[in-house]
Design an enzyme around this catalytic site. Sequence first.
Site, PDB file in Angstrom:
ATOM      1  N   PRO A 171       0.776  -1.243   0.000  1.00  0.00           N
ATOM      2  CA  PRO A 171       0.000   0.000   0.000  1.00  0.00           C
ATOM      3  C   PRO A 171       0.808   1.294   0.000  1.00  0.00           C
ATOM      4  O   PRO A 171       0.228   2.380  -0.107  1.00  0.00           O
ATOM      5  CB  PRO A 171      -0.830  -0.109   1.284  1.00  0.00           C
ATOM      6  CG  PRO A 171      -0.082  -1.035   2.154  1.00  0.00           C
ATOM      7  CD  PRO A 171       0.613  -1.995   1.251  1.00  0.00           C
ATOM      8  N   LYS A 186      -1.860   2.729  -4.366  1.00  0.00           N
ATOM      9  CA  LYS A 186      -2.257   2.421  -5.743  1.00  0.00           C
ATOM     10  C   LYS A 186      -3.352   1.371  -5.928  1.00  0.00           C
ATOM     11  O   LYS A 186      -3.906   1.259  -7.024  1.00  0.00           O
ATOM     12  CB  LYS A 186      -1.017   1.935  -6.531  1.00  0.00           C
ATOM     13  CG  LYS A 186       0.010   3.010  -6.769  1.00  0.00           C
ATOM     14  CD  LYS A 186      -0.536   4.066  -7.685  1.00  0.00           C
ATOM     15  CE  LYS A 186       0.403   5.233  -7.797  1.00  0.00           C
ATOM     16  NZ  LYS A 186      -0.235   6.407  -8.351  1.00  0.00           N
TER      17      LYS A 186
HETATM   18  P1  FAD Z   1     -12.029  -5.597  -3.179  1.00  0.00           P
HETATM   19  O1  FAD Z   1     -12.218  -4.221  -2.677  1.00  0.00           O
HETATM   20  O2  FAD Z   1     -11.354  -6.601  -2.318  1.00  0.00           O
HETATM   21  O3  FAD Z   1     -13.484  -6.120  -3.558  1.00  0.00           O
HETATM   22  C1  FAD Z   1     -13.760  -7.474  -3.823  1.00  0.00           C
HETATM   23  C2  FAD Z   1     -15.188  -7.760  -3.398  1.00  0.00           C
HETATM   24  O4  FAD Z   1     -15.501  -9.102  -3.728  1.00  0.00           O
HETATM   25  C3  FAD Z   1     -15.382  -7.638  -1.903  1.00  0.00           C
HETATM   26  O5  FAD Z   1     -16.509  -6.833  -1.624  1.00  0.00           O
HETATM   27  C4  FAD Z   1     -15.574  -9.060  -1.422  1.00  0.00           C
HETATM   28  O6  FAD Z   1     -16.412  -9.149  -0.291  1.00  0.00           O
HETATM   29  C5  FAD Z   1     -16.176  -9.700  -2.650  1.00  0.00           C
HETATM   30  N1  FAD Z   1     -15.985 -11.159  -2.742  1.00  0.00           N
HETATM   31  C6  FAD Z   1     -14.917 -11.893  -2.368  1.00  0.00           C
HETATM   32  N2  FAD Z   1     -15.111 -13.196  -2.637  1.00  0.00           N
HETATM   33  C7  FAD Z   1     -16.342 -13.272  -3.216  1.00  0.00           C
HETATM   34  C8  FAD Z   1     -17.088 -14.349  -3.723  1.00  0.00           C
HETATM   35  N3  FAD Z   1     -16.656 -15.615  -3.693  1.00  0.00           N
HETATM   36  N4  FAD Z   1     -18.323 -14.070  -4.224  1.00  0.00           N
HETATM   37  C9  FAD Z   1     -18.781 -12.807  -4.282  1.00  0.00           C
HETATM   38  N5  FAD Z   1     -18.108 -11.746  -3.815  1.00  0.00           N
HETATM   39  C10 FAD Z   1     -16.893 -11.982  -3.297  1.00  0.00           C
HETATM   40  N6  FAD Z   1      -4.886   0.149  -0.801  1.00  0.00           N
HETATM   41  C11 FAD Z   1      -4.303   1.333  -0.646  1.00  0.00           C
HETATM   42  O7  FAD Z   1      -3.983   1.977  -1.659  1.00  0.00           O
HETATM   43  N7  FAD Z   1      -4.092   1.836   0.624  1.00  0.00           N
HETATM   44  C12 FAD Z   1      -4.484   1.161   1.755  1.00  0.00           C
HETATM   45  O8  FAD Z   1      -4.304   1.633   2.861  1.00  0.00           O
HETATM   46  C13 FAD Z   1      -5.074  -0.075   1.613  1.00  0.00           C
HETATM   47  N8  FAD Z   1      -5.468  -0.787   2.692  1.00  0.00           N
HETATM   48  C14 FAD Z   1      -6.016  -2.014   2.518  1.00  0.00           C
HETATM   49  C15 FAD Z   1      -6.391  -2.785   3.626  1.00  0.00           C
HETATM   50  C16 FAD Z   1      -6.922  -4.060   3.469  1.00  0.00           C
HETATM   51  C17 FAD Z   1      -7.317  -4.874   4.693  1.00  0.00           C
HETATM   52  C18 FAD Z   1      -7.073  -4.580   2.174  1.00  0.00           C
HETATM   53  C19 FAD Z   1      -7.625  -5.977   1.970  1.00  0.00           C
HETATM   54  C20 FAD Z   1      -6.729  -3.809   1.068  1.00  0.00           C
HETATM   55  C21 FAD Z   1      -6.186  -2.534   1.229  1.00  0.00           C
HETATM   56  N9  FAD Z   1      -5.817  -1.738   0.122  1.00  0.00           N
HETATM   57  C22 FAD Z   1      -5.250  -0.552   0.292  1.00  0.00           C
HETATM   58  C23 FAD Z   1      -6.012  -2.160  -1.222  1.00  0.00           C
HETATM   59  C24 FAD Z   1      -7.306  -1.610  -1.833  1.00  0.00           C
HETATM   60  O9  FAD Z   1      -8.275  -1.465  -0.836  1.00  0.00           O
HETATM   61  C25 FAD Z   1      -7.688  -2.595  -2.893  1.00  0.00           C
HETATM   62  O10 FAD Z   1      -6.689  -2.551  -3.906  1.00  0.00           O
HETATM   63  C26 FAD Z   1      -9.071  -2.368  -3.505  1.00  0.00           C
HETATM   64  O11 FAD Z   1     -10.052  -2.659  -2.544  1.00  0.00           O
HETATM   65  C27 FAD Z   1      -9.245  -3.241  -4.742  1.00  0.00           C
HETATM   66  O12 FAD Z   1     -10.562  -3.245  -5.154  1.00  0.00           O
HETATM   67  P2  FAD Z   1     -11.238  -4.542  -5.756  1.00  0.00           P
HETATM   68  O13 FAD Z   1     -12.619  -4.135  -6.119  1.00  0.00           O
HETATM   69  O14 FAD Z   1     -10.356  -5.134  -6.772  1.00  0.00           O
HETATM   70  O15 FAD Z   1     -11.256  -5.615  -4.573  1.00  0.00           O
HETATM   71  C1  DHB Z   2      -3.655   6.024   2.702  1.00  0.00           C
HETATM   72  C2  DHB Z   2      -3.319   4.744   2.386  1.00  0.00           C
HETATM   73  C3  DHB Z   2      -2.148   4.506   1.725  1.00  0.00           C
HETATM   74  O1  DHB Z   2      -1.811   3.257   1.401  1.00  0.00           O
HETATM   75  C4  DHB Z   2      -1.295   5.533   1.375  1.00  0.00           C
HETATM   76  O2  DHB Z   2      -0.133   5.262   0.746  1.00  0.00           O
HETATM   77  C5  DHB Z   2      -1.652   6.829   1.682  1.00  0.00           C
HETATM   78  C6  DHB Z   2      -2.850   7.073   2.345  1.00  0.00           C
HETATM   79  C7  DHB Z   2      -4.923   6.275   3.423  1.00  0.00           C
HETATM   80  O3  DHB Z   2      -5.580   5.290   3.792  1.00  0.00           O
HETATM   81  O4  DHB Z   2      -5.290   7.437   3.625  1.00  0.00           O
END
Ligand code: FAD
Ligand code: DHB
Length: 398
Positions: free
Chosen positions: A295, A299
């Site tokens: 993170p 991105k």
């Molecule tokens: P997700 O947001 O994971 O969405 C996937 C969805 O699919 C979820 O709602 C899930 O419940 C659902 N799902 C899963 N399995 C199934 C299934 N079998 N059937 C139906 N639905 C299902 N990025 C940053 O840049 N900064 C951060 O601080 C940061 N913190 C994070 C903290 C955590 C705990 C996590 C897990 C990720 C974090 N990220 C962070 C990354 C960022 O949040 C993700 O890159 C982003 O959420 C990606 O979006 P997505 O839609 O691809 O996946």
């Molecule tokens: C936040 C998360 C990140 O991963 C980062 O690089 C900067 C900010 C945030 O949650 O605000």
Amino acid sequence: MIYRTQVGIVGAGPAGLVLGHLLHLEGIDSVVLEARDREYVEQRVRAGVLEQNTVNLLDEMGVGERMKREGLVHEGLELRFGGRGHRIDLAGLTGGRSITVYGQQEVVKDLIAARLEAGRELLFEVEDVELEGVDTEAPAVAFTHGGERRRLSCDVVAGCDGFHGVCRDAVPEGALTHHEREYPFGWLGVLAEAEPSSDELIYTHHDRGFALHSMRSPSITRLYLQCPPGEDVGEWPDDRIWEELNTRMELAEGFSLHEGPIIEKGVTPMRSFVAEPMQHGRLFLAGDAVHIVPPTGAKGLNLAVADVRVLSRALARWYDSGDESGLESYSETCLRRVWRTQYFSWWMTSMLHRLPDDRDGFQARLQRAQLDYVCSSESAARTLAENYVGFDSVEAPG
Ligand code: FAD
Ligand code: DHB
């Protein structure tokens, strides 16, 4: 009953919901299937930094009204190390580009509201999702909802179900290559009812480890601390968190954070992961389902949105004229940005964290040399800035 749609979307995170809305705007039908309940996905605290491209897209999609009102536009950030702060002028170094701080769960709330208003289907609490026939021209998604087993026939399935989803595993063994690095640390993230201690984000490198000051609103601070991977949050009572943050973020002229009640705590593991190609037959994988970045470069969410923008355009062209070229090049197009972003996220992570196996301090000295360079050379600062605010497009060299 025949249950069918054009695009079956598994997962209602940023990738699935943005895709669903972009398709809706093109007049393409989809069904979004989500494992969790609505409240859970709307409250899940994760990322907070939106690149200019993401902001522009959400705005063009008509879901940017609250983001424009409540999001905090940042034109710079601070790198802090050796007891000193150094501002990186993001806007000045990138021809006026900026980032917007607006919580991921707020983006998700706005997208769910838009989906419901559009009258397109979004089912929460689906169970036992199984993909069928992704190698054929008639794929389907089987799932259980409200105790009833259903089968959704589709033209195409979009696997937007995050890192722990089921779609990536529906690809036959051997068809995907996995690239993975785990980091020997994680992040403890907290949300505090406290006024931010600076107007900008502060990325801190300290002998005791990385720390990050971010925010969600003028009264909510978001903070992160490097910690051992798999750390138990029980090891971190509030007093310890504030003390450690203040130590790592110290300044020679003195600094103390605005403190307040901690309302959320969680530990995130750190990994770099890419599965390629991002497509198999009629299954297209997007977002965390197919790549994870550590993170530090903020991105993950932006990359998920960039994937589905490419996918929605390719699908629109295919439905419009039968032209398959966009679908055929989906993976290649996305992977250029994915690997550029993997590099940047790895670089920021490697430069800013305490590396646990650095016994003679060699790595720490390299990190310090790199930080000094980024804060004294305009070209080095611009490299950070243009990657951080995000590229318009990432083209292959001509
Ligand atoms: P997700 O947001 O994971 O969405 C996937 C969805 O699919 C979820 O709602 C899930 O419940 C659902 N799902 C899963 N399995 C199934 C299934 N079998 N059937 C139906 N639905 C299902 N990025 C940053 O840049 N900064 C951060 O601080 C940061 N913190 C994070 C903290 C955590 C705990 C996590 C897990 C990720 C974090 N990220 C962070 C990354 C960022 O949040 C993700 O890159 C982003 O959420 C990606 O979006 P997505 O839609 O691809 O996946
Ligand atoms: C936040 C998360 C990140 O991963 C980062 O690089 C900067 C900010 C945030 O949650 O605000």
